[in-house]
Design an enzyme around this catalytic site. Structure first.
Site, PDB file in Angstrom:
ATOM      1  N   GLU A   1       0.825  -1.214   0.000  1.00  0.00           N
ATOM      2  CA  GLU A   1       0.000   0.000   0.000  1.00  0.00           C
ATOM      3  C   GLU A   1       0.852   1.255   0.000  1.00  0.00           C
ATOM      4  OE1 GLU A   1      -3.068   0.042  -0.514  1.00  0.00           O
ATOM      5  OE2 GLU A   1      -3.908  -1.874   0.106  1.00  0.00           O
TER       6      GLU A   1
ATOM      7  N   ASP B   1      -4.482  -9.504  -8.375  1.00  0.00           N
ATOM      8  CA  ASP B   1      -4.935  -8.646  -9.468  1.00  0.00           C
ATOM      9  C   ASP B   1      -3.824  -7.839 -10.140  1.00  0.00           C
ATOM     10  OD1 ASP B   1      -4.683  -7.315  -7.079  1.00  0.00           O
ATOM     11  OD2 ASP B   1      -6.494  -6.115  -7.280  1.00  0.00           O
TER      12      ASP B   1
ATOM     13  N   GLU C   1     -18.656  -5.993  -2.680  1.00  0.00           N
ATOM     14  CA  GLU C   1     -17.256  -6.391  -2.519  1.00  0.00           C
ATOM     15  C   GLU C   1     -17.014  -7.795  -3.064  1.00  0.00           C
ATOM     16  OE1 GLU C   1     -13.539  -4.879  -0.583  1.00  0.00           O
ATOM     17  OE2 GLU C   1     -14.969  -4.448  -2.155  1.00  0.00           O
TER      18      GLU C   1
ATOM     19  N   THR D   1      -1.370   1.137 -10.779  1.00  0.00           N
ATOM     20  CA  THR D   1      -2.596   0.523 -10.246  1.00  0.00           C
ATOM     21  C   THR D   1      -3.361   1.495  -9.359  1.00  0.00           C
ATOM     22  OG1 THR D   1      -3.472  -1.504  -9.247  1.00  0.00           O
ATOM     23  CG2 THR D   1      -1.581  -0.463  -8.144  1.00  0.00           C
TER      24      THR D   1
ATOM     25  N   GLU E   1     -12.409   0.557  -9.712  1.00  0.00           N
ATOM     26  CA  GLU E   1     -12.008  -0.332 -10.805  1.00  0.00           C
ATOM     27  C   GLU E   1     -13.036  -0.397 -11.940  1.00  0.00           C
ATOM     28  OE1 GLU E   1      -9.391  -1.181  -7.499  1.00  0.00           O
ATOM     29  OE2 GLU E   1     -11.575  -1.041  -7.628  1.00  0.00           O
TER      30      GLU E   1
END
EC number: 3.2.1.-
Length: 831
Positions: A88, A235, A326, A430, A344
């Site tokens: 993160e 992902d 989710e 991302t 996304e």
């Protein structure tokens, strides 16, 4: 929308990492209840501001960007003694600093802004990169998942270095930021470590399927989770392989991306998780919302057909629930009901519009915008959805909402002249940070370029880089979407109504899914099957079967079957959680924008069967426990009573406030610090006897959510709420023609007195001195009363003329003056 979110962060949260939009304050790690791994993104480094830097430039807010950069340079510290997520921190903070640096250099080169800038953000980025590097000190080269910003990785004393596992995305999503840092600074150490981690992951792939698992042991390289997909945990690994090729020009990354055999996973319109050793065997029956980025990635590599099909499926799920849950099952039912404002789906919508030019995707973008404004916008920002089924909120606005959502939505609707620079010169990380493609020719770039042989052309048979040549027919995307248009609705049929019959008579018995604990007929059916019902004090219900007590052997078998179904249903509900209810604060200044997650009761009005819900002002019952007769019945009458949990059964509380005239009740947990974030909701049970006499709704709030309601009542002296199964559209929560002056908060006593004043106005309509159109008259007269109260009064009103014909105008005006003087005296007394 961006201004509303950004300004509220700056006004109410900065320099904290995140904004808490329901309570209008900053989230400081250690001061708020821990949310587990989610809090690893917070490092006391003004996360949201750094994550938003390049968004400010893209949205033409150059002045704000310059001020934000100065704030970062003067206020942000990176040497905090705090443990953070390597993944993160890399994508949000390091990426944010590099994206900000890219924008600052671009603006400086244009000669209008940032002329004072001397690579200060880049120096901060290198400092942060050096603080993350100790995480890579492993035998495999895979990074530890966490690092202490000040002390690195030193074992238990710094709460780091003890982990053994990491996710594939966590280890494989470093190459863009670390390579950019190396090429911006000329120091190759960062790109070397990121490449080494990717090399190790590729080395450990399953050789037959070429798939990688989701979780790996960072020391041994053994796969801990052997499922593979494109959702959570894996992902951005696939995203970075393709984008690393785009940014760095190294064929090695492209070869690995295509050799990953994603055809096992992409089964349009679905994206399945499979076992790496048995790729034809699905690994789970649900999909998570993070995979919504994948159609956008498919567009980047030219694989448009499955991108269109998968996006259409995601769009149908979005339209069904307003947001992507989710997680949702492969038959499109809700699996995890949260939605933390993830971007996304908007990302994929933007890329598909760029590829096809189909205005259908502009409509999809409008849907995203409308739903954010209708269901997520609150007075202090935008709040994440705790449950898409009810519209309830979570006190959370993640930094990625500002970093990504507004970038992609702005780009979707912007014309070329709206953009301050050409986005085609950049690649999006991302986290949607902008890194210039010119980095591929930066100094030392040749050090990293592999000398691989040319790629096998068969890998690219099903791709095409130019969508304009591929799809000259504008109807092409529509032809792909059409077969999927009704897939979601067809897979989620409503169950047919079921007719209950006596068990043991050769007809269908009572099913567990249909059972209701407050249904007398159901309880009798249970008794005949030898099943007894026990209500526990904590609100749960326990079922026990004694086959010998059944009326027949067949009934006993039905009882066994019922118990088995109930256990399966209970297990399923524990996974999916119980369907909660919504408490929506509709009074000023909230106006329906704050929604709290509430637990339902097994008795009283079933809000899921009510189209309007129950709306009214709240008041605290006395005694607060509600376990004895209510002493402030004059205030409780016609209101929704607030009660504290404990000391007696829920049904007993409900009976006491109902006797006092309440139209509903809200029980607030007495366990300080409890929250629906961390504790599962439960249904409030009855007291073991018939609860048919309880005819109003009772809902349960945990302590944290209850405090939000109590604080609203304390600050604004009145709070009106709507109890329902799902939050209503914010645009219609106020009655039409509501005068703005009537929206100001007034006390409960003043509201009562104000109703008398309005009534006086209403009675004077027969005179020539005051004329109000009928619809405005009804609105003003009915403003402060619940819908149910108005209906009952309308029914009870006798036909013909009312007091307006029997009372003189002078008397009315005298009464009105008297009431007005009393009202003014009350104001003075109160002051």
């Amino acid at each position: 929308m961006f201004d509303h979110a950004y300004q509220n962060y700056m006004d109410h949260a900065y320099p904290a990492d995140e904004l808490m939009p329901l309570t209008c304050r900053g989230r400081v790690r250690g001061l708020e209840p821990s949310r587990g791994d989610v809090d690893d993104a917070l490092g006391k480094f003004s996360l949201t501001l750094i994550d938003t830097l390049d968004t400010l430039v893209l949205l033409n807010k150059t002045t704000e960007f310059e001020a934000a950069v100065r704030r970062v340079l003067s206020d942000v510290r990176l040497d905090n003694d705090i443990v953070v997520s390597v993944f993160e921190t890399n994508i949000r903070v390091l990426g944010g600093l590099l994206g900000g640096h890219s924008m600052a250099v671009m603006l400086k080169d244009k000669g209008e802004h940032m002329q004072w800038y001397q690579d200060e953000l880049l120096h901060m980025a290198k400092d942060l990169g050096l603080r993350l590097l100790p995480a890579f000190n492993t035998s495999s080269g895979l990074p530890y998942p966490r690092v202490n910003l000040r002390f690195g990785v030193r074992g238990p004393e710094t709460r780091t270095g003890t982990e053994t596992d990491t996710c594939t995305a966590c280890a494989g999503t470093m190459i863009l930021e670390f390579a950019a840092l190396s090429r911006f600074t000329g120091d190759p150490v960062f790109e070397i470590h990121a490449r080494r981690a990717l090399d190790f992951l590729w080395e450990k792939r399953q050789r037959n399927s070429n798939l990688v698992g989701t979780t790996i042991n960072i020391h041994s390289g053994e796969w801990v989770r052997r499922d593979s997909g494109v959702g959570a945990g894996i992902d951005s690994y696939y995203e970075y392989l393709l984008k690393a090729y785009i940014l760095l020009g190294d064929d090695l990354f492209l070869e690995r991306h295509f050799d990953a055999s994603l055809s096992y996973i992409s089964q349009p319109p679905l994206l399945l998780d499979v076992h790496i050793h048995k790729p034809l065997l699905p690994a789970r029956t649900w999909m998570d919302s993070l995979l919504a980025f994948f159609p956008g990635l498919q567009v980047l590599k030219g694989d448009i057909r499955p991108a269109i099909e998968t996006h259409e499926m995601l769009y149908q799920v979005t339209k069904k629930h307003n947001f992507l849950p989710e997680a949702f099952t492969t038959d499109f039912r809700v699996h995890w009901a949260q939605h933390p404002l993830r971007p996304e789906f908007a990302e994929s919508t933007y890329f598909l519009y760029k590829a096809t030019g189909d205005p259908y995707y502009l409509e999809a973008g409008r849907t995203i915008l409308d739903n954010l404004n209708r269901f997520a916008r609150v007075p202090c920002g935008f709040a994440a959805m705790k449950d898409v089924r009810t519209g309830s909120h979570e006190d959370r606005m993640d930094s990625f909402f500002l970093a990504e959502m507004f970038k992609y939505l702005f780009l979707l609707f912007a014309d070329a002249e709206d953009l301050p620079f050409d986005v085609e010169d950049y690649v999006f990380t991302t986290e949607a940070h902008l890194l210039p493609l010119s980095l591929s020719t930066a100094p030392h770039a040749s050090f990293f370029t592999s000398n691989r042989t040319e790629l096998d052309d068969s890998n690219f048979d099903w791709t095409c880089p130019n969508t304009r040549l591929l799809f000259p027919d504008p109807a092409f995307p529509r032809n792909l979407r059409e077969p999927i248009r009704s897939a979601v609705d067809k897979s989620c049929p409503r169950p047919p109504p079921y007719r209950y019959v006596e068990p043991g008579m050769g007809r269908p018995p009572l099913r567990a899914q249909d059972f209701m604990a407050n249904n007398v007929e159901h309880l009798e059916l249970l008794r005949r099957m030898g099943v007894s019902l026990i209500h526990l004090k904590d609100g749960r219900v326990q079922l026990v079967q004694h086959a010998t007590q059944a009326v027949s052997a067949v009934a006993a078998e039905d009882g066994v079957r019922f118990m088995q179904e109930m256990m399966e249903l209970s297990s399923q509900q524990q996974k999916e959680q119980l369907p909660p209810r919504a408490i929506q604060i509709v009074s000023h200044p909230f106006l329906g924008r704050v929604v709290l997650t509430a637990g339902p009761a097994q008795f009283g009005i079933d809000l899921s069967k009510s189209s309007t819900g129950v709306r009214g002002f709240v008041t605290v019952a006395e005694p607060y426990s509600g376990c004895t007769e209510i002493t402030n019945a004059e205030y409780v009458q016609g209101h929704i009573a607030l009660l504290q949990r404990g000391q007696c059964m829920f049904a007993e509380k409900a009976r006491h406030i109902q006797k006092a005239g309440a139209i509903g009740g809200i029980v607030i947990d007495d366990n300080e610090g409890s929250s629906s974030d961390t504790a599962p909701l439960f249904q409030m049970a009855g007291d073991g006897r018939s609860t048919d006499d309880i005819t109003m709704p009772l809902l349960f709030l945990f302590h944290k959510e209850g405090n939000i309601l109590l604080e609203a009542l304390k600050e604004y002296r009145e709070a009106e709420v709507l109890l329902s199964d799902k939050a209503r559209d914010r645009g219609v929560t106020l009655l039409p023609h509501t005068p703005p002056s009537l929206l100001e908060p007034v006390s409960l006593f003043h509201a009562s007195l104000f109703r008398r004043l309005i009534t006086s106005v209403r009675l004077s309509l027969a005179t020539d001195s005051l004329i109000i159109p009928p619809e405005e008259e009804a609105t003003a007269a009915d403003l402060t009363r619940p819908e149910e109260e108005r209906d009952s009064e309308d029914r009870e009103e006798p036909e013909g003329d009312t007091d307006s014909s029997s009372q003189s105008v002078d008397e009315l005006l005298a009464d009105w003056r008297e009431d007005l003087e009393a009202f003014q005296q009350m104001e003075k007394d109160e002051l």
